[in-house]
Write a protein that holds these residues in place. Structure first.
Motif, PDB file in Angstrom:
ATOM      1  N   ASP A 484       0.837  -1.198   0.000  1.00 49.15           N
ATOM      2  CA  ASP A 484       0.000   0.000   0.000  1.00 49.15           C
ATOM      3  C   ASP A 484       0.872   1.247   0.000  1.00 49.15           C
ATOM      4  O   ASP A 484       2.024   1.231   0.452  1.00 49.15           O
ATOM      5  N   ASP A 542      -4.132  13.138  -9.578  1.00 50.82           N
ATOM      6  CA  ASP A 542      -2.796  12.820 -10.073  1.00 50.82           C
ATOM      7  C   ASP A 542      -2.415  13.852 -11.130  1.00 50.82           C
ATOM      8  O   ASP A 542      -3.100  14.872 -11.280  1.00 50.82           O
ATOM      9  N   SER A 563      -4.244   7.336 -11.440  1.00 46.89           N
ATOM     10  CA  SER A 563      -3.498   6.074 -11.502  1.00 46.89           C
ATOM     11  C   SER A 563      -2.836   5.768 -10.172  1.00 46.89           C
ATOM     12  O   SER A 563      -2.592   4.607  -9.840  1.00 46.89           O
ATOM     13  N   SER A 564      -2.549   6.801  -9.389  1.00 47.04           N
ATOM     14  CA  SER A 564      -1.906   6.608  -8.088  1.00 47.04           C
ATOM     15  C   SER A 564      -2.941   6.210  -7.039  1.00 47.04           C
ATOM     16  O   SER A 564      -2.986   5.067  -6.586  1.00 47.04           O
ATOM     17  N   TRP A 565      -3.788   7.162  -6.663  1.00 43.08           N
ATOM     18  CA  TRP A 565      -4.770   6.909  -5.604  1.00 43.08           C
ATOM     19  C   TRP A 565      -5.774   5.836  -5.996  1.00 43.08           C
ATOM     20  O   TRP A 565      -6.179   5.023  -5.163  1.00 43.08           O
ATOM     21  N   ASN A 567      -5.508   3.362  -8.516  1.00 47.44           N
ATOM     22  CA  ASN A 567      -4.830   2.074  -8.652  1.00 47.44           C
ATOM     23  C   ASN A 567      -5.780   0.990  -9.154  1.00 47.44           C
ATOM     24  O   ASN A 567      -5.906  -0.072  -8.554  1.00 47.44           O
ATOM     25  N   LYS A 570      -8.460  -0.201  -6.736  1.00 49.09           N
ATOM     26  CA  LYS A 570      -8.029  -0.766  -5.453  1.00 49.09           C
ATOM     27  C   LYS A 570      -8.034   0.266  -4.333  1.00 49.09           C
ATOM     28  O   LYS A 570      -8.051  -0.075  -3.151  1.00 49.09           O
ATOM     29  N   GLY A 571      -7.986   1.549  -4.716  1.00 45.02           N
ATOM     30  CA  GLY A 571      -7.886   2.600  -3.723  1.00 45.02           C
ATOM     31  C   GLY A 571      -9.219   2.965  -3.103  1.00 45.02           C
ATOM     32  O   GLY A 571     -10.293   2.567  -3.557  1.00 45.02           O
ATOM     33  N   SER A 588      -4.222   3.340  -1.453  1.00 43.02           N
ATOM     34  CA  SER A 588      -4.238   2.995  -2.874  1.00 43.02           C
ATOM     35  C   SER A 588      -4.114   1.509  -3.137  1.00 43.02           C
ATOM     36  O   SER A 588      -4.322   1.065  -4.271  1.00 43.02           O
ATOM     37  N   ARG A 591       0.426  -2.930  -5.196  1.00 41.53           N
ATOM     38  CA  ARG A 591       0.860  -2.682  -6.565  1.00 41.53           C
ATOM     39  C   ARG A 591       2.343  -3.017  -6.689  1.00 41.53           C
ATOM     40  O   ARG A 591       3.047  -3.206  -5.684  1.00 41.53           O
ATOM     41  N   LEU A 599       4.887   7.756  -9.606  1.00 39.46           N
ATOM     42  CA  LEU A 599       3.455   7.920  -9.376  1.00 39.46           C
ATOM     43  C   LEU A 599       3.238   9.259  -8.675  1.00 39.46           C
ATOM     44  O   LEU A 599       4.025   9.654  -7.811  1.00 39.46           O
ATOM     45  N   TYR A 601       0.916  11.240  -6.250  1.00 43.51           N
ATOM     46  CA  TYR A 601      -0.135  11.228  -5.232  1.00 43.51           C
ATOM     47  C   TYR A 601      -0.464  12.689  -4.864  1.00 43.51           C
ATOM     48  O   TYR A 601      -0.198  13.149  -3.763  1.00 43.51           O
TER      49      TYR A 601
END
Length: 995
Positions: A484, A542, A563-565, A567, A570-571, A588, A591, A599, A601
């Motif tokens: 995470d 992002d 794409s960061s938070w 994911n 998954k975030g 997030s 990964r 990345l 954030y």
């Protein structure tokens, strides 16, 4: 209705029909109902009485409805003729046979009729399909038909005319043009500014007649914002990266330098003041307009200036065009802005007006002492890793002033954590904090932290209004698997009483809560958590963040999943009150990262409140939300009139420039009557009456959002497709299209607001929802308040918590704009009857942010509204306007009173019933007491009065309920007496000491 000069057209087109007769294009001056017959018709003349007449119409249509219905109407009787037969219908021409029942005379052939369907303000024109209406008897007797004379083609009004730029060239003409230019991969058609290029799929017949000339000649004045076009026609190949190279225009020793020229389609200045470049490509067979801007020097001598410009593409040779400008006349002090039909305002698209981040009143310059940054009523302490270490506010519980005592929003520093696979935390070591900018409006810093596996680079800045922006770049130094990456915001429970956002309506914050990303259907990327006098709004982003559409259109351009938070879904966010703190964890999920991968954030913060309440402004600023005679408005007690669109002086939505002379005359009269005037003008959609509609379309999707098209007939017939149809006003047939979001149109908007303030005298704007960001809002506030102008801004919003708007809270959505607003008006679909006081506080009142508001839906609930200092707005609901309450305010003398809300512990007047709330307006030894019930049924309550705090001798006290129309009957009460209150209602009481 008055129409833009850019849509006026010469009435005679030297075009020959297949019968050899000249065709005129004229306006029908709204002489028929287009919503039943269509916007265009051919007028034909039958010379004598015959059984069958034949009209061959060379209509050259850009539409793609050759199968549309043909309606023939007798000019003598205005009745439809049903004995009609058609043949050889195409976009180029058509043959119509009909029975001329009145003999010799004129007949009207409507060839693009439609039916309007859908909602009144969001209609769709559905074009009628051709039907066989001729009787079998008449059809069987058709023999030789007498040819008619096509007199003219009429459009219902000027704006609906296809002439000349939508009168298409025929396929045979285009083939001859191509055959004459076989050695060329593309052709250039120079075009003047009075004939904006409209079509991309067809050539206008005007160009066939003129030919692909290599020269362009026009006239300009010294100091003018001059414009012209180059139409690029990709003749035999797709053109890649089309661009223009400019050279000087010379007249002896004098010249117009190359740097005075630019191409709007390839270069410019973005909404944020940064240079931008656009890559223009043209598909084979398509047309692209290149709009050229020229800043003619104000001191240039009169004369003829000649030179060349060069069009080129990556895969095609350069083509020169000789430009000749005749410069004459006096220098234009306004650069020609007063003649916008000449496209002089296109230069506004590249404006940087009011970009400098200067402090705006009532805010104060930022100050920094070490890592502690002070701003109006708040302080931010930056930790060595660049993240917030502490955030404090200094507003009183009443929210009417500042306090010497700090209220902490954070109980501990914000933590950014990286967890390795298996649960081991990555140990990031700070490498130092550096301040990179310090001005009165902005303080910026950078910091770096690293571990053996990762680098974390932080760039942050805070602005004078309490906006904080963070870029957090995490870079892998080697291939790594992670459980995470998350951020914890540890908030004080005392500063986290309420919450709104993340799929929650405004109200009490739940003790635990979990949320997951769903950008496809939810306009949600953060929340506000806070108390009345301390709070924090956060938004997760992002580096690819793009502002989505809102107000009915979110689903057509939603958020991009960070794409960061995010994911890959998954975030999410978990909120829990534990160990004496409210922990807001943005995670997030698991990964992997490759070496060198980064990345972002990123996140933003808004530290609330922005400023203290200005209650006196609330009492003295009284809106009248309707275009009316200033004399009558002043007599009603209003102080500001809002001029909506679809009115005589502001007819076209978000384009208040056409009737500006009438608007100025009205404003001048209003000022004489002691009134101020605000106008409806925002960025969300744009009227089809805008002078610049076609130049803006040439910028592809920069200004207008892509979409399926359709909507009202004008949009379909003149824009074709690839747009989103927006608000429509039937009475004036004003049809709008949706703007794309952040674009150079915001530069134009700022310049336009400045022009309206300086030249027309507006006192502010009424915003009907907002589709721009805080940068543009700051710029607007600056120009509205320049030179001592009042610059009032009030924001209206329909409740955005619905499917089409992505279930966002209006207050959360627009909070970044709150620092610059003077009033809220929330709004349609806000339920004032079935929502809690906490909902009122967070979503309607504006109080936790330093604002006050008004109610709209069904006239609001006047009893509950007054607990927050709110009324409805005149003259919204007949018989329920605010004048009766205004009268109470004035009788009591509410100006200069101190508002002490029910949320304040030391409120001197309370009740013994939790569902009956009291706000006191204290002035001297008297108080206007507002009481509202949220009880489930009618009930009684007792007042609990702190007589000492009021400074009133209870033995001499008077508790009176004045007569208030449609609110309460006159009554008197004694201390300790039970007071009845009906469900959903309340009282206005005046507590004072008898003489």
């Amino acid at each position: 209705m008055k129409l833009p000069l850019s849509f006026l057209f010469v009435t005679i087109l030297s075009l020959r029909s297949v019968c050899g007769q000249a065709i005129e294009y004229v306006s029908g001056h709204n002489g028929w109902n287009p919503d039943s017959l269509g916007n265009v018709r051919a007028v034909v003349q039958v010379a004598q009485k015959v059984k069958t007449a034949k009209a061959i119409i060379d209509w050259r249509r850009r539409d793609h409805h050759p199968d549309s219905e043909i309606i023939v109407v007798d000019g003598a009787t205005n009745k439809r003729i049903f004995n009609v037969k058609t043949s050889d219908l195409s976009r180029e021409s058509g043959e119509v046979l009909f029975e001329p029942v009145s003999g010799a005379g004129q007949y009207y052939i409507y060839y693009l009729p439609y039916k309007v369907e859908g909602r009144t303000n969001y209609p769709t024109a559905n074009y009628l399909k051709r039907t066989e209406t001729g009787s079998p008897t008449w059809l069987s007797r058709i023999s030789a038909a007498a040819k008619t004379e096509v007199l003219r083609i009429e459009s219902v009004n000027e704006i609906s005319s296809p002439y000349p730029m939508e009168v298409i060239a025929k396929a045979s003409e285009v083939r001859r043009l191509a055959a004459a230019n076989t050695s060329k991969s593309y052709l250039i058609f120079p075009e003047d500014r009075m004939h904006p290029i409209r079509m991309t799929d067809d050539l206008p017949h005007r160009w066939i007649r003129k030919g692909a000339m290599g020269t362009f000649t026009d006239q300009a004045a010294p100091g003018e914002n001059f414009t012209f076009q180059l139409g690029v026609y990709a003749l035999s190949t797709d053109l890649k990266n089309v661009r223009i190279r400019f050279a000087d225009l010379q007249n002896g020793e004098s010249r117009i330098p190359a740097k005075a020229f630019s191409c709007l389609n390839t270069d410019g200045t973005g909404w944020d003041g940064k240079p931008i470049g656009m890559r223009v490509s043209v598909a084979k067979g398509k047309v692209q307009a290149l709009w050229c801007l020229a800043e003619i020097p104000a001191t240039i001598p009169a004369g003829t200036y000649t030179g060349k410009i060069f069009v080129t593409a990556d895969n095609a040779p350069e083509t020169p065009v000789t430009i000749t400008l005749q410069i004459s006349g006096n220098a234009l002090a306004d650069k020609g802005i007063s003649a916008p039909e000449k496209q002089t305002r296109l230069a506004w698209l590249n404006s940087t007006m009011a970009q400098e981040n200067q402090v705006i009143a009532p805010y104060t310059p930022l100050e920094r002492q070490d890592n502690r940054i002070s701003l109006l009523g708040r302080k931010l302490t930056v930790a060595p890793n660049g993240l917030p270490e502490n955030i404090e506010t200094y507003f009183t519980p009443e929210m009417t002033g500042l306090s010497a005592n700090a209220k902490s929003i954070l109980l501990a520093p914000v933590q950014f954590n990286v967890v390795n696979q298996g649960g081991t935390p990555e140990k990031l070591t700070s490498k130092g904090l550096t301040y990179t900018q310090q001005t009165p409006g902005t303080i910026a810093w950078t910091a770096a932290s690293m571990s053996p596996n990762l680098n974390m680079d932080v760039a942050g800045h805070i602005e004078f209004d309490g906006f904080v922006s963070y870029e957090v770049k995490v870079t892998a130094l080697k291939d790594i698997s992670l459980d995470d990456i998350f951020m914890d915001i540890p908030m004080s429970p005392n500063a986290a009483k309420y919450m709104m956002g993340l799929n929650l309506k405004g109200g009490k914050r739940p003790s635990t809560y979990e949320w997951k990303w769903d950008v496809a259907t939810k306009n949600q990327d953060g929340a506000w958590i806070g108390d009345v006098n301390a709070g924090l709004n956060f938004s997760l982003r992002d580096e690819h963040y793009v502002r989505p559409l809102n107000t009915n259109f979110y689903l057509q351009k939603p958020l991009l999943l960070p794409s960061s938070w995010g994911n890959g879904q998954k975030g999410g966010i978990k909120i829990a009150e534990t160990d004496g703190q409210v922990r807001v964890r943005s995670y997030s999920g698991a990964r992997t990262m490759k070496k060198g991968e980064s990345l972002y954030y990123n996140f933003t913060l808004l530290i609330t409140p922005f400023h203290a309440l200005d209650t006196d402004a609330q009492w003295k600023t009284r809106f009248y939300h309707k275009y009316d005679n200033p004399d009558s408005i002043a007599k009603k007690g209003a102080t500001i009139v809002n001029i909506h669109h679809a009115t005589a002086i502001n007819p076209y939505i978000n384009y208040p420039f056409i009737e500006h002379n009438a608007m100025k005359e009205y404003i001048d009269k209003a000022h004489v009557n002691g009134l101020q005037v605000k106008i409806y003008n925002t960025v969300r959609e744009l009227s089809n009456s805008a002078y610049e509609i076609f130049p803006l379309r040439s910028l592809k999707h920069e200004i207008f959002s892509p979409g399926k098209g359709l909507g009202y007939s004008w949009l379909q017939e003149h824009l074709g497709d690839d747009y989103i149809a927006a608000w429509y006003v039937p009475g004036i047939r004003d049809a709008a299209v949706v703007n794309s979001g952040m674009s150079r149109w915001h530069n134009y908007y700022v310049e336009g607001m400045n022009w309206l303030t300086q030249k027309v005298g507006i006192d502010g704007i009424y915003l009907d929802d907002v589709a721009f960001d805080r940068t543009t809002m700051k710029r607007v506030k600056r120009v509205l308040t320049t030179d001592g102008h009042p610059g009032h801004i009030d924001l209206h919003s329909a409740n955005q918590y619905n499917k089409n708007d992505g279930f966002n809270n209006s207050a959360n959505l627009y909070m970044e704009h709150f620092p610059y607003l003077n009033r809220l008006w929330f709004g349609e679909y806000f339920d004032y009857e079935n929502n809690s006081p906490d909902f009122f506080m967070t979503e309607v009142s504006g109080i936790p942010f330093g604002l006050m508001g008004e109610m709209l839906q069904d006239g609001g609930n006047p009893w509950r509204g007054m607990v927050y200092g709110m009324t409805n707005r005149m003259p919204w609901i007949e018989g329920r306007d605010a004048r009766a309450i205004w009268k109470v305010w004035d009788t009591f003398g509410i100006q200069g009173s101190k508002m002490i809300g029910y949320w304040v512990e030391n409120n001197p007047v309370k009740t013994d019933t939790k569902t009956v709330l009291v706000t006191s307006y204290v002035k001297g030894k008297s108080a206007l007491v507002s009481i509202a019930s949220w009880a489930e049924a009618d009930t009684d309550f007792h007042l609990k009065i702190d007589w000492k705090a009021l400074g009133i001798d209870p033995s001499k006290a008077s508790i009176e309920a004045p007569e208030v129309k449609n609110f309460q009957n006159k009554a008197s009460f004694s201390d300790g007496q039970p007071i009845p209150v009906a469900k959903g209602k309340g009282w206005l009481l005046i507590i004072s000491e008898k003489p």
